[in-house]
Design an enzyme around this catalytic site. Structure first.
Site, short mmCIF file in Angstrom:
data_model
loop_
_atom_site.label_atom_id
_atom_site.label_comp_id
_atom_site.label_asym_id
_atom_site.label_seq_id
_atom_site.Cartn_x
_atom_site.Cartn_y
_atom_site.Cartn_z
N HIS A 263 -24.40 -18.09 124.18
CA HIS A 263 -23.58 -18.06 122.96
C HIS A 263 -23.18 -19.49 122.56
O HIS A 263 -23.41 -19.91 121.42
CB HIS A 263 -22.33 -17.20 123.21
CG HIS A 263 -21.40 -17.12 122.04
ND1 HIS A 263 -21.40 -16.07 121.16
CD2 HIS A 263 -20.44 -17.98 121.61
CE1 HIS A 263 -20.48 -16.28 120.23
NE2 HIS A 263 -19.87 -17.43 120.47
N GLU A 264 -22.64 -20.23 123.50
CA GLU A 264 -22.21 -21.60 123.18
C GLU A 264 -23.43 -22.48 122.83
O GLU A 264 -23.33 -23.38 122.01
CB GLU A 264 -21.41 -22.21 124.34
CG GLU A 264 -20.14 -21.46 124.73
CD GLU A 264 -19.20 -21.10 123.57
OE1 GLU A 264 -19.20 -21.83 122.56
OE2 GLU A 264 -18.48 -20.09 123.69
N HIS A 267 -24.10 -22.22 119.21
CA HIS A 267 -23.22 -23.14 118.47
C HIS A 267 -23.75 -24.57 118.58
O HIS A 267 -23.80 -25.32 117.61
CB HIS A 267 -21.80 -23.09 119.02
CG HIS A 267 -21.03 -21.85 118.67
ND1 HIS A 267 -20.82 -21.45 117.38
CD2 HIS A 267 -20.39 -20.93 119.46
CE1 HIS A 267 -20.08 -20.32 117.38
NE2 HIS A 267 -19.83 -19.99 118.62
N GLU A 293 -20.78 -18.60 113.87
CA GLU A 293 -20.93 -17.41 114.73
C GLU A 293 -22.30 -16.77 114.55
O GLU A 293 -22.84 -16.20 115.49
CB GLU A 293 -19.83 -16.39 114.44
CG GLU A 293 -18.52 -16.68 115.13
CD GLU A 293 -18.62 -16.77 116.64
OE1 GLU A 293 -19.08 -15.81 117.28
OE2 GLU A 293 -18.26 -17.81 117.20
#
Ligand code: ZN
Length: 500
Positions: A263-264, A267, A293
């Site tokens: 997830h990170e 980003h 997101e």
């Protein structure tokens, strides 16, 4: 002064402010990753001294003069320069239109609010927290009024996170999503197939670290311009020149650190794809929370929970953890990766029910701002919505209205971004698949480069040229719609939960 010279002076000033802001970011990262326990006071003082310098740069009257001049001669500027000016105006107004007294009051209230929330949550005592929320609502409305949006305070809060979006737009998207999503959740919940609990145990942290580094590097994260460390709550900070991601490890829950790292990484890939020479202007900055997101969720969910992804990585995972996985079948592992089970707590939610948690918060925020709901009636409204959406009612407010930190700090209008990001991720996913039908075959070979290149081209390198909804149209040729998220969730989860 000639327009060129004025533009050069403005961007020079933006650059200095951006660089100082990036130093503050780095101090914030260090605080969560490295700071010795008793050094927090000095760090607080460092941060506030730096914040003053950053604010002085951002609100310097000279910036205002340059903006006025450039706005007058806007027709001699090119389209990109006009984007830079428009965003610089927005930032300058925000830096100058809030009275210092108000900024101080808000900062103090934020800190008071945090402590009141921690205490109220520990004792499940909503009544002690209600005055804090009332004050935060009042401050939010005043802030909107200072920025000329007093008649539409909630729109202002949403626009701060997702430029160009309004409560009415979010309302329309969420109401299209809600009914079918609740039905899908009930359908999965009624399945006799249940995700396995506590399946993965005893995964040494060292090997977990090596595995997630291999995964995130393979997805395209550039470790020569970024790193990953450990913190209590995973996050991603910095700019594309130096990305600092964090994760956390639990030997008995390796999927948590793996998926939060992916997830990170999503980003981080976005930030690394923003034009390196434009980090100080709108051309080199992320559009907003929803788009950010969409990038983290696309890599985390559509890509990394897919069978194709695991076709490539499962043998590698088994090679790293042969004993831990010896009695676990591929199908059990895949089901654990794609576990769906309604929970009361948003941060524990899977990608299907997560959106229901967001819809719940949006509906409540909207009513708080219109006055249709009084703060004192929040617990009742929360529990009723929780029953309607999730089919669950919290036993105490600790697992209900008191669970999130956001409102304690006045962060209203922030929750919708998560669900907007999920919708956008799914829409980007189907667009990518239509352009490259062999995409999942690439993944099965460990090749993620087509997807990253396409995102670089359509999203990352655009900076803030397009506000949120226009960027979706630019990338997919259609306006944002929840139908892709629903389609994706059905295609992924119904086969998994409806086998006999
Ligand atoms: Zn995120």
């Amino acid at each position: 002064m000639a327009t060129d010279a004025a533009y050069a002076e403005l961007t020079g000033r933006l650059k200095r402010t951006q660089l100082l802001g990036s130093v503050a970011d780095l101090l914030g990262w260090d605080e969560q990753v490295n700071l010795p326990a008793d050094s927090a006071d000095q760090r607080g003082a460092q941060q506030s001294a730096l914040a003053e310098v950053v604010h002085a740069g951002a609100s310097d009257p000279r910036v205002g003069e340059l903006l006025v001049q450039l706005e007058k001669t806007a027709d001699t500027l090119d389209a990109d320069q006009r984007v830079v000016i428009a965003w610089a105006r927005r930032d300058y107004d925000r830096a100058t239109k809030l009275p210092a007294e108000f900024v101080r009051e808000k900062a103090e209230q934020g800190s008071r609010g945090y402590h009141a929330w921690v205490k109220a949550r520990a004792s499940a005592d909503f009544a002690s927290y209600a005055p804090v929320l009332e004050k935060n609502l009042e401050l939010a409305k005043r802030e909107a009024a200072y920025l000329g949006r007093g008649d539409a305070a909630y729109d202002y809060m949403i626009d701060r996170h997702d430029p160009g979006m309004t409560a009415a737009t979010v309302e329309r998207l969420f109401s299209e999503l809600k009914g079918e999503l609740v039905a899908l959740t009930r359908q999965i919940g009624a399945s006799p197939i249940k995700p396995p609990q506590g399946l993965l145990k005893g995964f040494p942290v060292g090997e977990q670290k090596a595995f997630l580094k291999e995964v995130t590097e393979r997805l395209g994260f550039n470790y020569r311009r970024g790193r990953i460390d450990v913190s209590v709550h995973p996050f991603c900070s910095g700019t594309g020149a130096d990305i600092r991601m964090t994760t956390r490890f639990d030997a008995d829950n390796p999927l948590d650190s793996l998926f939060s790292s992916i997830h990170e990484t999503g980003h981080g890939l976005y930030e690394q794809g923003l034009p390196l020479d434009q980090h100080h202007t709108a051309l080199g900055q992320a559009v907003g929370m929803g788009v950010h997101e969409s990038q983290s969720r696309l890599w985390e969910n559509q890509v990394s929970r897919s069978r194709a992804f695991w076709k490539y990585f499962e043998p590698k995972l088994r090679a790293s953890f042969p004993a831990q996985l010896s009695s676990i079948s591929s199908e059990e592992l895949y089901l654990a990766i794609n576990a769906v089970e309604p929970t009361l707590i948003r941060t524990d939610a899977d990608e299907v029910t997560y959106n229901l948690h967001i819809i719940l918060r949006f509906e409540i925020e909207k009513k708080l701002f219109t006055g249709a709901l009084a703060v004192r009636d929040l617990p009742q409204a929360w529990n009723a919505a929780s029953k309607e959406l999730l089919g669950l009612v919290p036993e105490t407010d600790r697992d209900g209205v008191l669970q999130d930190i956001h409102w304690s700090d006045g962060a209203f209008g922030y929750f919708p971004s998560y669900c907007i990001g999920n919708m956008m991720a799914a829409q980007l996913w189907y667009r990518a698949l239509s352009l490259r039908p062999l995409l999942e075959e690439d993944f099965a070979r460990g090749d993620f480069s087509w997807l990253l290149d396409w995102l670089r081209k359509t999203i990352h390198t655009q900076g803030k040229r397009f506000p949120t909804l226009a960027l979706v149209e630019h990338a997919t040729g259609e306006s944002l719609s929840p139908k892709y998220l629903l389609r994706y969730l059905r295609e992924r989860y119904l086969p998994l939960y409806s086998k006999s």
